[in-house]
Scaffold this motif. Structure first.
Motif, mmCIF file in Angstrom:
data_model
loop_
_atom_site.group_PDB
_atom_site.id
_atom_site.type_symbol
_atom_site.label_atom_id
_atom_site.label_comp_id
_atom_site.label_asym_id
_atom_site.label_seq_id
_atom_site.Cartn_x
_atom_site.Cartn_y
_atom_site.Cartn_z
ATOM 1 N N MET A 1 37.096 41.429 15.991
ATOM 2 C CA MET A 1 37.776 42.626 16.490
ATOM 3 C C MET A 1 38.859 43.045 15.515
ATOM 4 S SD MET A 1 40.036 43.115 19.971
ATOM 5 C CE MET A 1 39.206 44.178 21.109
ATOM 6 N N THR A 2 38.975 44.354 15.269
ATOM 7 C CA THR A 2 40.040 44.879 14.436
ATOM 8 C C THR A 2 41.386 44.556 15.071
ATOM 9 O OG1 THR A 2 38.594 46.711 13.821
ATOM 10 C CG2 THR A 2 40.934 46.972 13.363
ATOM 11 N N SER A 3 42.388 44.244 14.246
ATOM 12 C CA SER A 3 43.693 43.901 14.801
ATOM 13 C C SER A 3 44.256 45.085 15.590
ATOM 14 C CB SER A 3 44.654 43.509 13.680
ATOM 15 O OG SER A 3 44.889 44.597 12.816
ATOM 16 N N PRO A 4 44.966 44.800 16.679
ATOM 17 C CA PRO A 4 45.493 45.885 17.513
ATOM 18 C C PRO A 4 46.619 46.649 16.813
ATOM 19 C CG PRO A 4 45.421 43.785 18.707
ATOM 20 C CD PRO A 4 45.213 43.477 17.254
ATOM 21 N N LEU A 5 46.911 47.805 17.362
ATOM 22 C CA LEU A 5 48.029 48.627 16.932
ATOM 23 C C LEU A 5 48.904 48.873 18.152
ATOM 24 C CD1 LEU A 5 49.480 50.469 14.854
ATOM 25 C CD2 LEU A 5 47.928 52.300 15.570
ATOM 26 N N VAL A 6 50.178 48.501 18.047
ATOM 27 C CA VAL A 6 51.147 48.740 19.112
ATOM 28 C C VAL A 6 51.940 49.994 18.752
ATOM 29 C CG1 VAL A 6 53.186 47.859 20.326
ATOM 30 C CG2 VAL A 6 51.311 46.308 19.722
ATOM 31 N N ILE A 7 52.017 50.923 19.698
ATOM 32 C CA ILE A 7 52.749 52.169 19.476
ATOM 33 C C ILE A 7 53.839 52.280 20.530
ATOM 34 C CG2 ILE A 7 52.608 54.683 19.352
ATOM 35 C CD1 ILE A 7 49.655 54.401 18.680
ATOM 36 N N LYS A 8 55.073 52.468 20.064
ATOM 37 C CA LYS A 8 56.194 52.649 20.989
ATOM 38 C C LYS A 8 56.490 54.131 21.162
ATOM 39 C CE LYS A 8 60.664 53.334 22.083
ATOM 40 N NZ LYS A 8 61.646 54.356 21.650
ATOM 41 N N LEU A 9 56.534 54.570 22.438
ATOM 42 C CA LEU A 9 56.826 55.955 22.785
ATOM 43 C C LEU A 9 58.227 56.056 23.343
ATOM 44 C CD1 LEU A 9 53.661 55.617 22.959
ATOM 45 C CD2 LEU A 9 53.701 57.370 24.718
ATOM 46 N N GLY A 10 58.906 57.140 22.986
ATOM 47 C CA GLY A 10 60.222 57.399 23.546
ATOM 48 C C GLY A 10 60.697 58.773 23.117
ATOM 49 N N GLY A 11 61.944 59.085 23.422
ATOM 50 C CA GLY A 11 62.525 60.343 22.981
ATOM 51 C C GLY A 11 61.922 61.557 23.671
ATOM 52 N N ARG A 12 61.879 62.649 22.938
ATOM 53 C CA ARG A 12 61.463 63.928 23.538
ATOM 54 C C ARG A 12 60.001 63.948 23.947
ATOM 55 N NH1 ARG A 12 64.997 66.238 19.536
ATOM 56 N NH2 ARG A 12 63.258 66.646 18.127
ATOM 57 N N VAL A 13 59.193 63.056 23.372
ATOM 58 C CA VAL A 13 57.770 63.074 23.732
ATOM 59 C C VAL A 13 57.561 62.782 25.213
ATOM 60 C CG1 VAL A 13 57.279 60.639 23.229
ATOM 61 C CG2 VAL A 13 55.481 62.346 22.962
ATOM 62 N N LEU A 14 58.493 62.054 25.831
ATOM 63 C CA LEU A 14 58.353 61.715 27.242
ATOM 64 C C LEU A 14 58.975 62.753 28.172
ATOM 65 C CD1 LEU A 14 59.207 57.890 27.139
ATOM 66 C CD2 LEU A 14 56.945 58.946 27.257
ATOM 67 N N GLN A 15 59.554 63.801 27.604
ATOM 68 C CA GLN A 15 60.332 64.723 28.416
ATOM 69 C C GLN A 15 59.573 65.966 28.860
ATOM 70 O OE1 GLN A 15 64.146 65.548 26.583
ATOM 71 N NE2 GLN A 15 64.428 63.414 26.022
ATOM 72 N N SER A 16 58.361 66.156 28.387
ATOM 73 C CA SER A 16 57.622 67.333 28.826
ATOM 74 C C SER A 16 56.126 67.040 28.823
ATOM 75 C CB SER A 16 57.909 68.534 27.914
ATOM 76 O OG SER A 16 57.183 68.444 26.708
ATOM 77 N N ALA A 17 55.425 67.712 29.732
ATOM 78 C CA ALA A 17 53.980 67.525 29.838
ATOM 79 C C ALA A 17 53.270 67.976 28.573
ATOM 80 C CB ALA A 17 53.456 68.298 31.044
ATOM 81 N N SER A 18 53.766 69.038 27.937
ATOM 82 C CA SER A 18 53.103 69.533 26.728
ATOM 83 C C SER A 18 53.245 68.547 25.579
ATOM 84 C CB SER A 18 53.668 70.899 26.324
ATOM 85 O OG SER A 18 55.055 70.817 26.054
#
Length: 255
Positions: A1-18
């Motif tokens: 299996m290809t090694s996983p990729l962990v992505i951290k989300l935060g900031g303005r990306v979480l503040q709107s549906a768009s």
């Protein structure tokens, strides 16, 4: 299996549906390249509700002070509202998402940061649950809520949480931000930072506040995993695709 990729989300990306729609469209494409784990915060949402309910909110060096009395609110926002929203939207993008906290399956354990209240210092512990989910093509989405040895819920900085998850899974790590990466004093992108340069960038004020925590988390993860860590803007789908393929984009933190 290809090694996983962990992505951290935060900031303005979480503040709107768009914003979330835009990012999850990119995540849908990245999931075709390699197994993914998402780790998210939601500090702005937490702060808004705390203020609405009459609580004060304090940060020191980019990290929130969390009195134990505020944990029901913090956990409700992060593990409840934000996590469930992300899971629902991810499923709309044909991603087989599963919402979890850091404590699920004892994946990440936490020491208590007594200087910051009910705040956890995350440590990799048991990869079994996350590995089973990845092997079955699920997309784990982890909120940055942990627990102490005594069972108390803890607020964990999401950058540090993502770094611990990446160490646990021997995964690559992308810390998403609202800017293209770590910027110098002129606002220009720093393409590469050696781990030994981090302290100097912090000392002279080039890196501060929330980005300070990101840099420290990236250095921690790079030293533990012996991999380079990326800090990149969530808006740039092409940059994220390059990073998923192991190519250069954003700021790379290297040993």
């Amino acid at each position: 299996m290809t090694s996983p990729l962990v992505i951290k989300l935060g900031g303005r990306v979480l503040q709107s549906a768009s914003n979330l729609e835009r990012l999850l469209t990119t995540v849908q494409q990245l999931a075709l390249l390699r197994p993914l784990v998402l780790v998210h915060g939601g500090g702005d949402q937490v702060e808004a509700l705390l203020l609405q309910l009459g609580h004060t909110s304090l940060k020191v060096d980019g990290q929130r002070i969390t009195p134990a009395a505020q944990m029901p609110i913090v956990a409700g926002v992060l593990a409840g509202d934000v996590n469930s929203q992300l899971v629902a939207l991810a499923q709309q993008h044909q991603l087989n998402a599963v919402g979890l906290t850091l404590a699920a399956g004892q994946s990440i354990t936490c020491d208590v940061d007594a200087n910051r209240g009910a705040v956890g210092i995350p440590k990799p512990n048991d990869a079994t649950l996350l590995q089973v989910l990845l092997d079955k093509n699920f997309l784990p989405i982890l909120s940055s809520i942990g627990s102490s040895d005594s069972g108390a819920r803890l607020n964990v900085n999401a950058d540090l949480a993502a770094a611990a998850v990446a160490q646990l899974l021997h995964a690559d790590l992308i810390l998403l931000t609202d800017v293209p990466g770590i910027l110098d004093k002129n606002g220009d992108l720093i393409e590469t930072i050696l781990a030994d340069q981090a302290d100097a960038l912090i000392a002279d004020g080039t890196v501060r506040d929330g980005m300070l925590v990101k840099l420290n988390a990236a250095v921690q993860a790079a030293r533990a995993s012996r991999r380079s860590i990326a800090v990149a803007g969530w808006q740039d789908a092409k940059a994220l695709t390059r990073l998923a393929r192991g190519e250069a984009a954003g700021t790379r933190i290297r040993l």
